[in-house]
Design a protein around this motif. Structure first.
Motif, PDB file in Angstrom:
ATOM      1  N   GLY A 123      21.545  25.187  42.370  1.00  0.00           N
ATOM      2  CA  GLY A 123      22.129  25.987  41.304  1.00  0.00           C
ATOM      3  C   GLY A 123      23.168  25.240  40.500  1.00  0.00           C
ATOM      4  O   GLY A 123      23.228  25.347  39.282  1.00  0.00           O
ATOM      5  N   MET A 124      23.996  24.447  41.197  1.00  0.00           N
ATOM      6  CA  MET A 124      25.063  23.724  40.509  1.00  0.00           C
ATOM      7  C   MET A 124      24.556  22.510  39.740  1.00  0.00           C
ATOM      8  O   MET A 124      25.204  22.064  38.795  1.00  0.00           O
ATOM      9  CB  MET A 124      26.115  23.265  41.523  1.00  0.00           C
ATOM     10  N   SER A 125      23.418  21.976  40.140  1.00  0.00           N
ATOM     11  CA  SER A 125      22.976  20.696  39.585  1.00  0.00           C
ATOM     12  C   SER A 125      22.722  20.747  38.083  1.00  0.00           C
ATOM     13  O   SER A 125      22.789  19.719  37.406  1.00  0.00           O
ATOM     14  CB  SER A 125      21.711  20.214  40.309  1.00  0.00           C
ATOM     15  N   THR A 126      22.419  21.919  37.548  1.00  0.00           N
ATOM     16  CA  THR A 126      22.169  22.028  36.106  1.00  0.00           C
ATOM     17  C   THR A 126      23.252  22.849  35.401  1.00  0.00           C
ATOM     18  O   THR A 126      23.081  23.215  34.239  1.00  0.00           O
ATOM     19  CB  THR A 126      20.794  22.674  35.846  1.00  0.00           C
ATOM     20  N   SER A 127      24.342  23.146  36.104  1.00  0.00           N
ATOM     21  CA  SER A 127      25.370  24.022  35.542  1.00  0.00           C
ATOM     22  C   SER A 127      26.482  23.231  34.864  1.00  0.00           C
ATOM     23  O   SER A 127      26.823  22.135  35.286  1.00  0.00           O
ATOM     24  CB  SER A 127      25.970  24.903  36.637  1.00  0.00           C
ATOM     25  N   GLN A 128      27.044  23.827  33.826  1.00  0.00           N
ATOM     26  CA  GLN A 128      28.193  23.244  33.137  1.00  0.00           C
ATOM     27  C   GLN A 128      29.503  23.808  33.652  1.00  0.00           C
ATOM     28  O   GLN A 128      30.564  23.232  33.423  1.00  0.00           O
ATOM     29  CB  GLN A 128      28.067  23.511  31.633  1.00  0.00           C
ATOM     30  N   ALA A 129      29.424  24.957  34.323  1.00  0.00           N
ATOM     31  CA  ALA A 129      30.622  25.596  34.880  1.00  0.00           C
ATOM     32  C   ALA A 129      30.239  26.331  36.154  1.00  0.00           C
ATOM     33  O   ALA A 129      29.080  26.713  36.340  1.00  0.00           O
ATOM     34  CB  ALA A 129      31.232  26.573  33.872  1.00  0.00           C
ATOM     35  N   VAL A 130      31.223  26.511  37.026  1.00  0.00           N
ATOM     36  CA  VAL A 130      31.007  27.222  38.286  1.00  0.00           C
ATOM     37  C   VAL A 130      32.066  28.314  38.423  1.00  0.00           C
ATOM     38  O   VAL A 130      33.243  28.077  38.154  1.00  0.00           O
ATOM     39  CB  VAL A 130      31.090  26.265  39.495  1.00  0.00           C
ATOM     40  N   VAL A 131      31.618  29.499  38.824  1.00  0.00           N
ATOM     41  CA  VAL A 131      32.540  30.570  39.198  1.00  0.00           C
ATOM     42  C   VAL A 131      32.487  30.695  40.711  1.00  0.00           C
ATOM     43  O   VAL A 131      31.460  31.094  41.273  1.00  0.00           O
ATOM     44  CB  VAL A 131      32.174  31.912  38.540  1.00  0.00           C
ATOM     45  N   LEU A 132      33.573  30.317  41.376  1.00  0.00           N
ATOM     46  CA  LEU A 132      33.693  30.456  42.830  1.00  0.00           C
ATOM     47  C   LEU A 132      34.383  31.772  43.136  1.00  0.00           C
ATOM     48  O   LEU A 132      35.397  32.103  42.520  1.00  0.00           O
ATOM     49  CB  LEU A 132      34.507  29.308  43.419  1.00  0.00           C
ATOM     50  N   VAL A 160      36.018  28.116  37.770  1.00  0.00           N
ATOM     51  CA  VAL A 160      36.809  29.344  37.728  1.00  0.00           C
ATOM     52  C   VAL A 160      36.821  29.942  39.127  1.00  0.00           C
ATOM     53  O   VAL A 160      35.754  30.170  39.710  1.00  0.00           O
ATOM     54  CB  VAL A 160      36.223  30.364  36.733  1.00  0.00           C
ATOM     55  N   LEU A 161      38.005  30.176  39.688  1.00  0.00           N
ATOM     56  CA  LEU A 161      38.106  30.859  40.965  1.00  0.00           C
ATOM     57  C   LEU A 161      38.381  32.338  40.702  1.00  0.00           C
ATOM     58  O   LEU A 161      39.415  32.683  40.125  1.00  0.00           O
ATOM     59  CB  LEU A 161      39.220  30.276  41.832  1.00  0.00           C
ATOM     60  N   ALA A 162      37.456  33.185  41.121  1.00  0.00           N
ATOM     61  CA  ALA A 162      37.631  34.626  40.984  1.00  0.00           C
ATOM     62  C   ALA A 162      38.079  35.171  42.338  1.00  0.00           C
ATOM     63  O   ALA A 162      37.307  35.178  43.296  1.00  0.00           O
ATOM     64  CB  ALA A 162      36.329  35.287  40.539  1.00  0.00           C
ATOM     65  N   VAL A 163      39.325  35.578  42.413  1.00  0.00           N
ATOM     66  CA  VAL A 163      39.867  36.138  43.651  1.00  0.00           C
ATOM     67  C   VAL A 163      39.452  37.604  43.686  1.00  0.00           C
ATOM     68  O   VAL A 163      40.102  38.472  43.104  1.00  0.00           O
ATOM     69  CB  VAL A 163      41.403  35.984  43.718  1.00  0.00           C
ATOM     70  N   ASN A 164      38.334  37.860  44.372  1.00  0.00           N
ATOM     71  CA  ASN A 164      37.694  39.173  44.344  1.00  0.00           C
ATOM     72  C   ASN A 164      38.306  40.112  45.396  1.00  0.00           C
ATOM     73  O   ASN A 164      39.023  39.676  46.300  1.00  0.00           O
ATOM     74  CB  ASN A 164      36.196  39.012  44.595  1.00  0.00           C
ATOM     75  N   LYS A 165      37.988  41.387  45.244  1.00  0.00           N
ATOM     76  CA  LYS A 165      38.453  42.441  46.158  1.00  0.00           C
ATOM     77  C   LYS A 165      39.978  42.504  46.194  1.00  0.00           C
ATOM     78  O   LYS A 165      40.577  42.797  47.231  1.00  0.00           O
ATOM     79  CB  LYS A 165      37.866  42.232  47.554  1.00  0.00           C
ATOM     80  N   ILE A 166      40.582  42.208  45.051  1.00  0.00           N
ATOM     81  CA  ILE A 166      42.046  42.264  44.962  1.00  0.00           C
ATOM     82  C   ILE A 166      42.537  43.695  45.198  1.00  0.00           C
ATOM     83  O   ILE A 166      43.689  43.915  45.614  1.00  0.00           O
ATOM     84  CB  ILE A 166      42.523  41.731  43.593  1.00  0.00           C
ATOM     85  N   ASP A 167      41.655  44.679  44.985  1.00  0.00           N
ATOM     86  CA  ASP A 167      42.023  46.073  45.237  1.00  0.00           C
ATOM     87  C   ASP A 167      42.261  46.349  46.712  1.00  0.00           C
ATOM     88  O   ASP A 167      43.031  47.242  47.081  1.00  0.00           O
ATOM     89  CB  ASP A 167      40.932  47.013  44.706  1.00  0.00           C
ATOM     90  N   LEU A 168      41.617  45.551  47.582  1.00  0.00           N
ATOM     91  CA  LEU A 168      41.749  45.771  49.023  1.00  0.00           C
ATOM     92  C   LEU A 168      43.048  45.217  49.589  1.00  0.00           C
ATOM     93  O   LEU A 168      43.349  45.422  50.769  1.00  0.00           O
ATOM     94  CB  LEU A 168      40.549  45.168  49.766  1.00  0.00           C
ATOM     95  N   VAL A 169      43.820  44.497  48.761  1.00  0.00           N
ATOM     96  CA  VAL A 169      45.148  44.037  49.184  1.00  0.00           C
ATOM     97  C   VAL A 169      46.221  44.660  48.285  1.00  0.00           C
ATOM     98  O   VAL A 169      47.300  44.099  48.107  1.00  0.00           O
ATOM     99  CB  VAL A 169      45.252  42.489  49.168  1.00  0.00           C
ATOM    100  N   GLY A 170      45.879  45.811  47.727  1.00  0.00           N
ATOM    101  CA  GLY A 170      46.848  46.542  46.917  1.00  0.00           C
ATOM    102  C   GLY A 170      47.214  45.855  45.622  1.00  0.00           C
ATOM    103  O   GLY A 170      48.325  46.024  45.116  1.00  0.00           O
ATOM    104  N   TYR A 171      46.285  45.076  45.057  1.00  0.00           N
ATOM    105  CA  TYR A 171      46.532  44.340  43.817  1.00  0.00           C
ATOM    106  C   TYR A 171      47.807  43.492  43.926  1.00  0.00           C
ATOM    107  O   TYR A 171      48.613  43.409  43.002  1.00  0.00           O
ATOM    108  CB  TYR A 171      46.641  45.299  42.621  1.00  0.00           C
ATOM    109  N   SER A 172      47.945  42.814  45.065  1.00  0.00           N
ATOM    110  CA  SER A 172      49.167  42.072  45.381  1.00  0.00           C
ATOM    111  C   SER A 172      49.261  40.760  44.617  1.00  0.00           C
ATOM    112  O   SER A 172      48.376  39.893  44.739  1.00  0.00           O
ATOM    113  CB  SER A 172      49.237  41.788  46.884  1.00  0.00           C
ATOM    114  N   GLU A 173      50.317  40.566  43.850  1.00  0.00           N
ATOM    115  CA  GLU A 173      50.545  39.301  43.167  1.00  0.00           C
ATOM    116  C   GLU A 173      50.856  38.198  44.175  1.00  0.00           C
ATOM    117  O   GLU A 173      50.435  37.047  44.006  1.00  0.00           O
ATOM    118  CB  GLU A 173      51.688  39.412  42.167  1.00  0.00           C
TER     119      GLU A 173
END
Length: 418
Positions: A123-132, A160-173
């Motif tokens: 998947g990455m071999s032909t990609s210009q960007a990655v969302v982890l 791009v790092l997407a820190v997912n499920k932020i709702d499960l930690v109370g949207y903690s900064e």
């Protein structure tokens, strides 16, 4: 509930078709550990950009209800195989296409299991960007490091790092900032300089397509706005010097025709250009023939037939290159990824496929390289080859190692140093 609309097709109005044709296309890949929410994230992208057909959406609504899911299980928009749905996992690379008013996208959603690392490489071999994606509750995991390492090896510029499920930690900064700091340091160590980190909830739609109203402390862009703004060039392969591996020699004795068929893997070539052939002999390109007739020039990605001003005895596997061609070598250092249940063993006698060349080779490694393993090895080749370091999505420097007896592909390699 609003109904997503169909993406315009070639049967639409001329204005719409023209707009789609003029948009730039970004190829991207998603990756992450198991249960980080990749499929839900991709489903959210498709749903919120209105890239889902009405009948698909209706099917997702029915299946979500049957499974007792509250609301829409958007992961169903990506998990296309029934067996995968029943197990609740995605085990292959799923390609999806969607568009916004600013650009079109080709997205590869890769599996999270460590045993499918080879699919991630695909998947990455032909990609210009990655969302982890990472789960905010767990942060950067070993598989995150593995995927980021692969991105670094493949020379991907934008992560791009997407820190997912932020709702499960109370949207903690505080939780988000800790993950952001660890990831940024890791990316810097791997030489990846363009990184963005975004707190998201794919389930609820926070900062995927639309900005979140639940995180006053985050004023940055959404994932989609980042993807819409990343630079998309014509392709770095065109920026490299000419590389044209000969696939086939075409002879027509009655017309005294000799042409060399192949694909321009890197760079550009024009009639009148000086090129080099094996042994360093220089000549000029006299003609470029295509399926549509003669052409004055060709660029990376085009399949053409080159005719040369001098009679030179070239065969399949030879390289026509720019005047300053890569040096021939019989030993190269590389990173390989195991692709077969049969391990690549130290000292193994294999065949190396580099471009159109196929040569006998021997692998020097500290330990066997099994399926999905990533290792650094040395490969000794029976005949010198014009090998160079990996660049531009495999335009140069990529190879395969093949079992000499069975013909199975054992590993894919990226040349570090010829």
């Amino acid at each position: 509930m609003s109904t997503a609309t169909d993406t315009p097709t070639a049967s639409g109005s001329p204005d719409v078709v023209g707009t789609l044709a003029r948009r730039q296309t970004l190829r991207l890949c998603t990756a992450g550990s198991v249960d980080d929410g990749k499929s839900t994230f991709v489903g959210r992208l498709l749903h919120d950009t209105k890239s889902v057909l009405a009948d698909q959406l209706a099917a997702v609504e029915r299946t979500s209800a049957d499974r007792g899911f509250e609301g829409l299980d958007l992961s169903l928009l990506v998990d296309g195989l029934r067996a995968e749905r029943e197990q609740g996992i995605t085990i292959d690379v799923a390609y999806r296409y969607f568009a916004t008013p600013r650009r079109t996208f080709i997205l590869a959603d890769t599996p999270g299991h460590v045993q499918y690392t080879r699919n991630t490489v695909t998947g990455m071999s032909t990609s210009q960007a990655v969302v982890l994606l990472v789960d905010a509750r767990h942060g950067v995991m070993e598989q995150t490091r593995r995927h980021l390492t692969v991105a670094g090896l493949l020379g991907i510029r934008h992560v791009v790092l997407a820190v997912n499920k932020i709702d499960l930690v109370g949207y903690s900064e505080e939780v988000f900032r800790a993950i952001e700091a660890e990831f940024t340091a890791l990316a810097a160590d791997l030489g990846i300089t363009d990184t963005r980190v975004v707190p998201i909830s794919a389930l609820h739609g926070d900062n995927v397509v639309e900005p979140s109203e639940r995180m006053d402390w985050y004023r940055g862009p959404t994932v989609l706005s980042i993807l819409e703004s990343l630079p998309v060039g014509a392709g770095r392969a065109r920026e490299l010097p000419l590389r044209f591996p000969v696939q086939y020699v075409i002879r027509e004795h009655a017309q005294d025709y000799r042409g060399y068929a192949g694909r321009v893997e890197a760079g550009t070539v024009a009639v009148g250009d000086t090129v080099s052939t094996p042994g360093g002999r220089l000549t000029e390109v006299s003609h470029i023939d295509t399926a549509d007739g003669p052409a004055e020039r060709a660029a990376a990605g085009q399949s053409v037939v080159l005719r040369l001003a001098d009679e030179i005895d070239l065969v399949r596997g030879d390289l026509v290159a720019a005047a300053e061609r890569p040096g021939d070598t019989r030993s190269l250092t590389a990173t390989v990824v195991g692709l077969s249940d049969t391990p690549l063993r130290p000292g193994a006698l294999v065949k190396l496929r580099y471009g159109t060349a196929l040569e006998k080779a021997r692998v020097i490694a500290e330990e066997p390289v099994g399926l999905n393993d990533i290792a650094r090895v040395t490969v000794e080749v029976a005949r010198p080859l014009p090998v160079e370091a990996y660049a531009a999505r495999g335009a140069v420097g990529a190879f395969l190692l093949i079992d000499a007896s069975s013909g199975d592909t054992l590993a894919a390699g990226l040349v570090e140093q010829p």
